[in-house]
Design a protein around this motif. Structure first.
Motif, short mmCIF file in Angstrom:
data_model
loop_
_atom_site.label_atom_id
_atom_site.label_comp_id
_atom_site.label_asym_id
_atom_site.label_seq_id
_atom_site.Cartn_x
_atom_site.Cartn_y
_atom_site.Cartn_z
N LEU A 45 0.83 -1.21 0.00
CA LEU A 45 0.00 0.00 0.00
C LEU A 45 0.86 1.26 0.00
O LEU A 45 0.60 2.20 -0.75
N THR A 46 1.88 1.28 0.85
CA THR A 46 2.76 2.46 0.89
C THR A 46 3.46 2.65 -0.45
O THR A 46 3.60 3.79 -0.94
N ARG A 47 3.89 1.56 -1.07
CA ARG A 47 4.54 1.65 -2.38
C ARG A 47 3.57 2.21 -3.42
O ARG A 47 3.96 2.99 -4.29
N TYR A 48 2.31 1.79 -3.33
CA TYR A 48 1.28 2.30 -4.23
C TYR A 48 1.13 3.81 -4.09
O TYR A 48 1.13 4.55 -5.10
N TYR A 49 1.07 4.32 -2.88
CA TYR A 49 0.88 5.75 -2.68
C TYR A 49 2.09 6.53 -3.19
O TYR A 49 1.95 7.58 -3.81
N ALA A 50 3.29 6.01 -2.91
CA ALA A 50 4.50 6.69 -3.38
C ALA A 50 4.54 6.71 -4.91
O ALA A 50 4.85 7.74 -5.53
N ALA A 51 4.22 5.57 -5.54
CA ALA A 51 4.28 5.48 -7.01
C ALA A 51 3.17 6.28 -7.68
O ALA A 51 3.32 6.72 -8.82
N SER A 52 2.07 6.50 -6.97
CA SER A 52 0.93 7.23 -7.54
C SER A 52 1.19 8.72 -7.69
O SER A 52 0.42 9.41 -8.35
N GLY A 53 2.25 9.22 -7.05
CA GLY A 53 2.54 10.64 -7.10
C GLY A 53 2.02 11.42 -5.92
O GLY A 53 2.06 12.66 -5.91
N ALA A 54 1.53 10.70 -4.91
CA ALA A 54 1.08 11.38 -3.70
C ALA A 54 2.22 12.20 -3.09
O ALA A 54 3.39 11.86 -3.26
N GLY A 55 1.84 13.24 -2.35
CA GLY A 55 2.84 14.10 -1.72
C GLY A 55 3.06 13.79 -0.26
O GLY A 55 3.76 14.53 0.44
N GLY A 56 2.44 12.71 0.21
CA GLY A 56 2.60 12.32 1.61
C GLY A 56 1.65 11.21 1.95
O GLY A 56 0.85 10.76 1.11
N ILE A 57 1.75 10.71 3.17
CA ILE A 57 0.80 9.75 3.71
C ILE A 57 0.55 10.11 5.16
O ILE A 57 1.42 10.66 5.84
N ALA A 58 -0.65 9.78 5.64
CA ALA A 58 -0.97 9.95 7.06
C ALA A 58 -1.22 8.55 7.63
O ALA A 58 -2.10 7.84 7.17
N VAL A 59 -0.43 8.18 8.63
CA VAL A 59 -0.43 6.82 9.18
C VAL A 59 -0.81 6.88 10.65
O VAL A 59 -0.38 7.78 11.38
N GLY A 60 -1.59 5.89 11.10
CA GLY A 60 -2.03 5.90 12.49
C GLY A 60 -3.24 6.77 12.72
O GLY A 60 -3.51 7.20 13.84
N VAL A 61 -3.98 7.02 11.63
CA VAL A 61 -5.18 7.87 11.68
C VAL A 61 -6.42 6.98 11.61
O VAL A 61 -6.32 5.75 11.68
N HIS A 62 -7.58 7.58 11.45
CA HIS A 62 -8.83 6.82 11.47
C HIS A 62 -8.83 5.68 10.45
O HIS A 62 -9.23 4.55 10.75
N GLU A 83 9.87 3.08 6.55
CA GLU A 83 10.88 2.29 5.85
C GLU A 83 10.64 2.30 4.35
O GLU A 83 11.59 2.45 3.56
N GLU A 84 9.39 2.12 3.94
CA GLU A 84 9.10 2.06 2.51
C GLU A 84 9.32 3.40 1.81
O GLU A 84 9.78 3.45 0.67
N ILE A 85 9.00 4.48 2.49
CA ILE A 85 9.25 5.79 1.88
C ILE A 85 10.74 6.04 1.75
O ILE A 85 11.21 6.58 0.74
N GLU A 86 11.51 5.61 2.75
CA GLU A 86 12.97 5.74 2.65
C GLU A 86 13.50 4.93 1.48
O GLU A 86 14.34 5.38 0.71
N ARG A 87 13.00 3.71 1.31
CA ARG A 87 13.46 2.85 0.22
C ARG A 87 13.06 3.38 -1.14
O ARG A 87 13.74 3.13 -2.13
#
Length: 357
Positions: A45-62, A83-87
């Motif tokens: 999922l994190t890889r998907y958001y990074a590859a999609s061109g998103a400008g960030g993610i919010a984790v630990g939210v609703h 970790e995935e964003i770093e990679r």
């Protein structure tokens, strides 16, 4: 909290990107049939958001399910995303936002965890604090903002939020370390309160406005607020971007949407068909987020779309009672049929195998 510890500040590049406007999905939680963390798909999922061109993610939210705290998963889930964003080695600014909630002691502990894991900002929930005065909540906010840049969150009362006064938001905006406010009361009057408070603040140019109003995403993003201060100065602020559970699905299409909207903003003219597009997206959100049943199916609805795309294996939640509502799957079928231009299934299909490695 470590005595004398300084607040981590956003870089100039990240601050500029935040104000120009970012797509920030609220990150879901991937579980298996035993309702245990599925790390492979969580990373995907994190890889998907990074590859999609998103400008960030919010984790630990609703959307990540607040129950991860009771389940002892908060640190692991935050760590996997970091970790995935770093990679990914992204060349563009990418804002890692940690959800922070609970009474002051809990919120401070979650803040320290987020800082230790390299998160850039905290989305500070004000839900679950029934009985707290506005002054109590402001004191809590000041403490958190001393350690991490804070994104405020006006959550709709229908899902655990509360109504705050204009005076509250005026005082909130003056707190050093507030970098943005997610406006999500699903109410025009209350949304205007936040925007006016920020525009009339001495820190107006330091705070970005972000939409969380899933019922009005496009109109919010096309809106420039204009207010006159007491000194006669006219101040304008746009809604820069969105931090949305809705953007946890069809994220690649959401990125394209925001880029289109930025071009419309620059042109100074809004074609009438954008009003229709706003309704299309609002109706698609209704199918996924389930307002027909008081939003009870909102998290399973997100999971159902991701399951259809192959990113998740099922719609399981930590709370077994959180399931798709009656008729919700059929509504998602209808949205796919009526608005095929809103999804990004082809993009996901092209990359799914590499994200699941």
């Amino acid at each position: 909290m470590e005595a004398g510890a300084a607040r981590k500040e956003l870089s100039a590049g990240m601050t500029r990107a935040l104000h120009e406007g970012l797509v920030i999905p609220a990150h879901p939680l991937a579980l298996n049939e035993e309702r245990r963390l599925d790390e492979r798909r969580q990373r995907a999922l994190t890889r998907y958001y990074a590859a999609s061109g998103a400008g960030g993610i919010a984790v630990g939210v609703h959307s990540t399910q607040f129950e991860i705290r009771e389940a002892g998963l908060l640190e692991r889930v935050l760590s996997l995303a970091a970790e995935e964003i770093e990679r990914a080695g992204l060349s563009r600014p990418f804002l890692k936002v940690a959800g922070i909630c609970g009474p002051t002691e809990q919120a401070l502990s979650e803040t320290e965890l987020a800082v230790s894991l390299g998160y850039d900002a905290g989305l500070l929930s004000m839900g679950g604090l029934q009985g707290w005065s506005e002054e109590d909540i402001l004191k809590r906010t000041r403490l958190i903002a001393r350690r991490i840049p804070v994104i405020g969150f006006y959550l709709q009362p229908g899902v655990g939020g509360r109504v705050f006064s204009y005076t509250f938001w005026s005082r909130f905006a003056e707190i050093p370390g507030i970098i943005a406010i997610k406006i999500a009361p699903f109410n025009r009057y209350q949304s205007i309160d936040v925007a006016r408070a920020v525009c009339c603040s001495e820190r107006a140019d330091q705070i970005a406005l972000y939409t969380g109003n899933d019922d009005n995403i496009v109109n919010d993003l096309l809106t420039v607020y204009r207010f006159r201060r007491k000194d006669g100065q006219l101040v304008e602020k746009p809604v820069s971007g969105g931090l949305l559970g809705h953007w946890a699905v069809w994220t690649h299409a959401a990125v394209a949407l925001l880029e289109e909207i930025k071009q419309v903003r620059q042109s100074g003219r809004v074609p009438l068909d954008w009003l229709t597009r706003n309704i299309e997206i609002t109706e698609s959100n209704a199918a996924v987020f389930d307002p027909a049943h008081g939003f009870e199916g909102c998290i399973p609805g997100i999971h159902e779309v991701l399951r259809r795309q192959g990113l998740l294996r099922g719609t399981w939640c930590l709370n077994p009672e959180e399931q798709l509502s009656a008729g919700q799957a059929e509504e998602i079928d209808r949205i796919y049929r009526d608005y095929p231009h809103l999804h990004d299934d082809e993009f996901v299909a092209r990359h799914l195998e590499e994200w699941l490695r």
